[in-house]
Design a protein around this motif. Structure first.
Motif, PDB file in Angstrom:
ATOM      1  N   THR A  29      12.108  -1.112  -3.087  1.00  0.00           N
ATOM      2  CA  THR A  29      11.150  -1.403  -3.870  1.00  0.00           C
ATOM      3  C   THR A  29      10.429  -1.047  -3.054  1.00  0.00           C
ATOM      4  O   THR A  29       9.376  -0.048  -3.676  1.00  0.00           O
ATOM      5  CB  THR A  29      10.784  -2.556  -4.853  1.00  0.00           C
ATOM      6  N   ALA A  30       9.911  -1.539  -1.828  1.00  0.00           N
ATOM      7  CA  ALA A  30       9.274  -1.129  -1.345  1.00  0.00           C
ATOM      8  C   ALA A  30       9.465   0.003  -0.477  1.00  0.00           C
ATOM      9  O   ALA A  30       8.290   0.354  -0.362  1.00  0.00           O
ATOM     10  CB  ALA A  30       8.657  -2.481   0.088  1.00  0.00           C
ATOM     11  N   ALA A  31      10.349   0.437  -0.010  1.00  0.00           N
ATOM     12  CA  ALA A  31      11.382   1.632   0.852  1.00  0.00           C
ATOM     13  C   ALA A  31      10.567   2.622  -0.383  1.00  0.00           C
ATOM     14  O   ALA A  31       9.732   3.599   0.395  1.00  0.00           O
ATOM     15  CB  ALA A  31      11.974   1.663   1.502  1.00  0.00           C
ATOM     16  N   GLN A  32      10.865   2.324  -1.666  1.00  0.00           N
ATOM     17  CA  GLN A  32      10.785   3.650  -2.379  1.00  0.00           C
ATOM     18  C   GLN A  32       9.415   4.023  -2.137  1.00  0.00           C
ATOM     19  O   GLN A  32       8.819   5.073  -3.250  1.00  0.00           O
ATOM     20  CB  GLN A  32      11.549   3.033  -3.844  1.00  0.00           C
ATOM     21  N   ALA A  33       8.334   3.076  -2.169  1.00  0.00           N
ATOM     22  CA  ALA A  33       7.030   3.098  -2.739  1.00  0.00           C
ATOM     23  C   ALA A  33       6.049   3.576  -1.743  1.00  0.00           C
ATOM     24  O   ALA A  33       5.134   4.048  -1.836  1.00  0.00           O
ATOM     25  CB  ALA A  33       6.223   1.340  -2.480  1.00  0.00           C
ATOM     26  N   GLY A  34       6.965   3.055  -0.405  1.00  0.00           N
ATOM     27  CA  GLY A  34       6.268   3.826   0.785  1.00  0.00           C
ATOM     28  C   GLY A  34       6.552   5.432   0.684  1.00  0.00           C
ATOM     29  O   GLY A  34       5.874   6.387   1.024  1.00  0.00           O
ATOM     30  N   LEU A  35       7.723   5.783  -0.052  1.00  0.00           N
ATOM     31  CA  LEU A  35       8.646   7.149   0.433  1.00  0.00           C
ATOM     32  C   LEU A  35       7.065   8.245  -1.453  1.00  0.00           C
ATOM     33  O   LEU A  35       7.578   8.533  -0.912  1.00  0.00           O
ATOM     34  CB  LEU A  35      10.202   7.561  -0.033  1.00  0.00           C
ATOM     35  N   THR A  36       7.185   6.811  -2.038  1.00  0.00           N
ATOM     36  CA  THR A  36       6.330   7.827  -3.029  1.00  0.00           C
ATOM     37  C   THR A  36       4.903   8.025  -2.846  1.00  0.00           C
ATOM     38  O   THR A  36       4.499   9.479  -3.239  1.00  0.00           O
ATOM     39  CB  THR A  36       6.397   7.331  -4.298  1.00  0.00           C
ATOM     40  N   CYS A  37       4.300   7.109  -2.085  1.00  0.00           N
ATOM     41  CA  CYS A  37       3.638   7.416  -1.251  1.00  0.00           C
ATOM     42  C   CYS A  37       3.374   8.531  -0.366  1.00  0.00           C
ATOM     43  O   CYS A  37       2.314   9.606  -0.582  1.00  0.00           O
ATOM     44  CB  CYS A  37       2.968   6.642  -0.010  1.00  0.00           C
ATOM     45  N   ALA A  38       4.239   8.516   0.509  1.00  0.00           N
ATOM     46  CA  ALA A  38       4.794  10.034   1.478  1.00  0.00           C
ATOM     47  C   ALA A  38       4.138  11.246   0.825  1.00  0.00           C
ATOM     48  O   ALA A  38       3.360  12.221   0.660  1.00  0.00           O
ATOM     49  CB  ALA A  38       5.932   9.596   2.505  1.00  0.00           C
ATOM     50  N   GLY A  39       5.541  11.460  -0.302  1.00  0.00           N
ATOM     51  CA  GLY A  39       5.646  11.946  -1.622  1.00  0.00           C
ATOM     52  C   GLY A  39       3.566  12.506  -2.145  1.00  0.00           C
ATOM     53  O   GLY A  39       3.422  13.856  -2.091  1.00  0.00           O
ATOM     54  N   ALA A  40       3.100  11.542  -2.264  1.00  0.00           N
ATOM     55  CA  ALA A  40       1.600  12.026  -3.272  1.00  0.00           C
ATOM     56  C   ALA A  40       1.117  12.571  -1.931  1.00  0.00           C
ATOM     57  O   ALA A  40       0.746  13.885  -2.044  1.00  0.00           O
ATOM     58  CB  ALA A  40       1.184  10.909  -3.656  1.00  0.00           C
ATOM     59  N   GLY A  41       1.249  12.710  -1.211  1.00  0.00           N
ATOM     60  CA  GLY A  41      -0.117  12.682   0.494  1.00  0.00           C
ATOM     61  C   GLY A  41       1.287  14.213   0.745  1.00  0.00           C
ATOM     62  O   GLY A  41      -0.031  15.597   1.022  1.00  0.00           O
ATOM     63  N   ILE A  42       2.104  14.354   0.778  1.00  0.00           N
ATOM     64  CA  ILE A  42       2.329  16.311   0.877  1.00  0.00           C
ATOM     65  C   ILE A  42       1.939  16.828  -0.637  1.00  0.00           C
ATOM     66  O   ILE A  42       1.199  17.981  -0.375  1.00  0.00           O
ATOM     67  CB  ILE A  42       4.049  16.463   0.594  1.00  0.00           C
ATOM     68  N   LYS A  43       1.239  16.269  -2.500  1.00  0.00           N
ATOM     69  CA  LYS A  43       1.762  16.912  -2.774  1.00  0.00           C
ATOM     70  C   LYS A  43       0.425  17.532  -2.649  1.00  0.00           C
ATOM     71  O   LYS A  43      -0.695  18.652  -2.924  1.00  0.00           O
ATOM     72  CB  LYS A  43       1.702  15.988  -4.273  1.00  0.00           C
ATOM     73  N   THR A  44      -0.464  16.475  -2.250  1.00  0.00           N
ATOM     74  CA  THR A  44      -2.313  16.943  -2.298  1.00  0.00           C
ATOM     75  C   THR A  44      -1.944  18.274  -1.216  1.00  0.00           C
ATOM     76  O   THR A  44      -2.940  18.756  -1.260  1.00  0.00           O
ATOM     77  CB  THR A  44      -2.620  15.628  -2.170  1.00  0.00           C
ATOM     78  N   ILE A  45      -1.022  17.655   0.093  1.00  0.00           N
ATOM     79  CA  ILE A  45      -1.616  18.802   0.398  1.00  0.00           C
ATOM     80  C   ILE A  45      -0.791  19.950   0.764  1.00  0.00           C
ATOM     81  O   ILE A  45      -2.207  21.811   0.718  1.00  0.00           O
ATOM     82  CB  ILE A  45      -0.801  18.789   2.380  1.00  0.00           C
TER      83      ILE A  45
END
Length: 144
Positions: A65-81
């Motif tokens: 769950t923590a790993a998936q949250a980290g990946l979601t966070c990274a994906g949100a950053g990529i989306k912002t970019i």
């Protein structure tokens, strides 16, 4: 009137001189855009690999769950970019930091999994995450 027109002309020329390099950098060259595509696809592959980890052990489930949250966070950053690029805005440095923080959080979470039945899937996910991190580093290196 002539003075105002001269000032406006100088300001316009200054704007185009400053804006042109920014736009070229934001759009990126071929290698930059290939690397951008690679991080998006490798992030999706990492999400898939993490989803294959056996979560019957509660500690493993928590780490996943923590790993998936980290990946979601990274994906949100990529989306912002990506949104910044599509609108012609400068991508915020905070979004790049968000991608990095998310990937590192996922890496830390996966490193904490010690459940023997999950070992093979964890190793596969870690290997895929390593590729994703390398793809992110390539974007930073090539998209200047």
């Amino acid at each position: 009137m002539a003075r105002t027109l001269s000032v406006l002309l100088i300001l316009c020329l200054a704007w185009f001189t400053i804006a042109a390099p920014l736009q070229r950098r934001q759009v990126g060259n071929l290698q930059c855009n290939i690397n951008r595509l690679k991080i998006v696809t490798s992030l999706a592959s990492t999400n898939t690999a993490v989803g294959k980890i056996d979560t019957t052990d509660p500690a493993t489930a928590s780490a996943v769950t923590a790993a998936q949250a980290g990946l979601t966070c990274a994906g949100a950053g990529i989306k912002t970019i990506a949104q910044s690029l599509f609108t012609g805005q400068a991508a915020p440095a905070s979004a790049r930091d968000q991608v990095q923080a998310g990937l590192l959080a996922a890496q830390t979470a996966l490193a904490g999994i010690t459940d023997p039945p999950a070992t093979a899937a964890v190793t596969a996910a870690q290997n895929q995450l390593t590729t994703t991190i390398a793809d992110g580093a390539a974007v930073v290196a090539d998209c200047k």
